[in-house]
Design a protein around this motif. Structure first.
Motif, PDB file in Angstrom:
ATOM      1  N   CYS A 114       0.863  -1.223   0.172  1.00  0.00           N
ATOM      2  CA  CYS A 114      -0.100   0.098  -0.005  1.00  0.00           C
ATOM      3  C   CYS A 114       0.937   1.404   0.080  1.00  0.00           C
ATOM      4  N   LEU A 156       1.103   4.213  -2.773  1.00  0.00           N
ATOM      5  CA  LEU A 156       0.687   5.580  -2.560  1.00  0.00           C
ATOM      6  C   LEU A 156       1.910   6.119  -3.028  1.00  0.00           C
ATOM      7  N   TYR A 189       0.919   9.036  -5.924  1.00  0.00           N
ATOM      8  CA  TYR A 189       1.094  10.283  -5.564  1.00  0.00           C
ATOM      9  C   TYR A 189       2.378  10.889  -5.672  1.00  0.00           C
ATOM     10  N   LEU A 240      -6.722   3.734   1.186  1.00  0.00           N
ATOM     11  CA  LEU A 240      -6.566   2.915   0.114  1.00  0.00           C
ATOM     12  C   LEU A 240      -7.285   1.298   0.515  1.00  0.00           C
TER      13      LEU A 240
END
Length: 145
Positions: A51, A55, A59, A105
């Protein structure tokens, strides 16, 4: 009981937050999993790192130690039937449509996904809780003439 009723009761019995699973009371709630299972600890570590990597990639973000300390993994088990066992009248497969409020998420990991062919596997549907229109990625075709 219907599949969805069994699965919902199983979900309600579990401790889903990392902090609950790791405290003394939590480790005794389901010791075979929360306290003794090296595989479950490894799965949680893998899920959290995956995760975070996602991310960071999506991002283009860097996380500080303070940021990471605030991220908590919520993880639980579900037992859902293969596609052929889903109730044709109700569509009950074990999980009703739901969202994960405050989740940065969400995802799913299948330890076993049903049959050999895609149509035999446990179906999963992700939807945008904001109610936007669904879309499909399709290859653009050029018309000649």
């Amino acid at each position: 009981l219907r599949n969805d009723e069994v699965n919902n009761a199983f979900f309600a019995w579990q401790l889903t937050h990392e902090s609950e699973q790791e405290d003394e009371r939590g480790r005794e709630h389901w010791p075979e999993l929360y306290r003794d299972s090296k595989e479950f600890m490894e799965l949680k570590r893998f899920a959290k790192l995956s995760c975070l990597e996602y991310l960071q990639h999506v991002y283009d973000a860097s996380f500080t130690a303070a940021d990471l300390s605030q991220l908590e993994l919520s993880i639980w088990a579900s037992v859902t039937p293969a596609a052929k066992e889903i109730d044709a009248k109700t569509g009950a497969m074990g999980l009703a449509f739901h969202d994960h409020p405050l989740a940065l998420l969400s995802g799913v990991f299948y330890a076993q996904a049903g049959g050999r062919r895609v149509g035999e596997k446990t179906p999963t549907v992700f939807a945008d809780p904001r109610g936007t229109t669904t879309f499909r990625y399709t290859r653009a075709s050029e018309k000649k003439g």
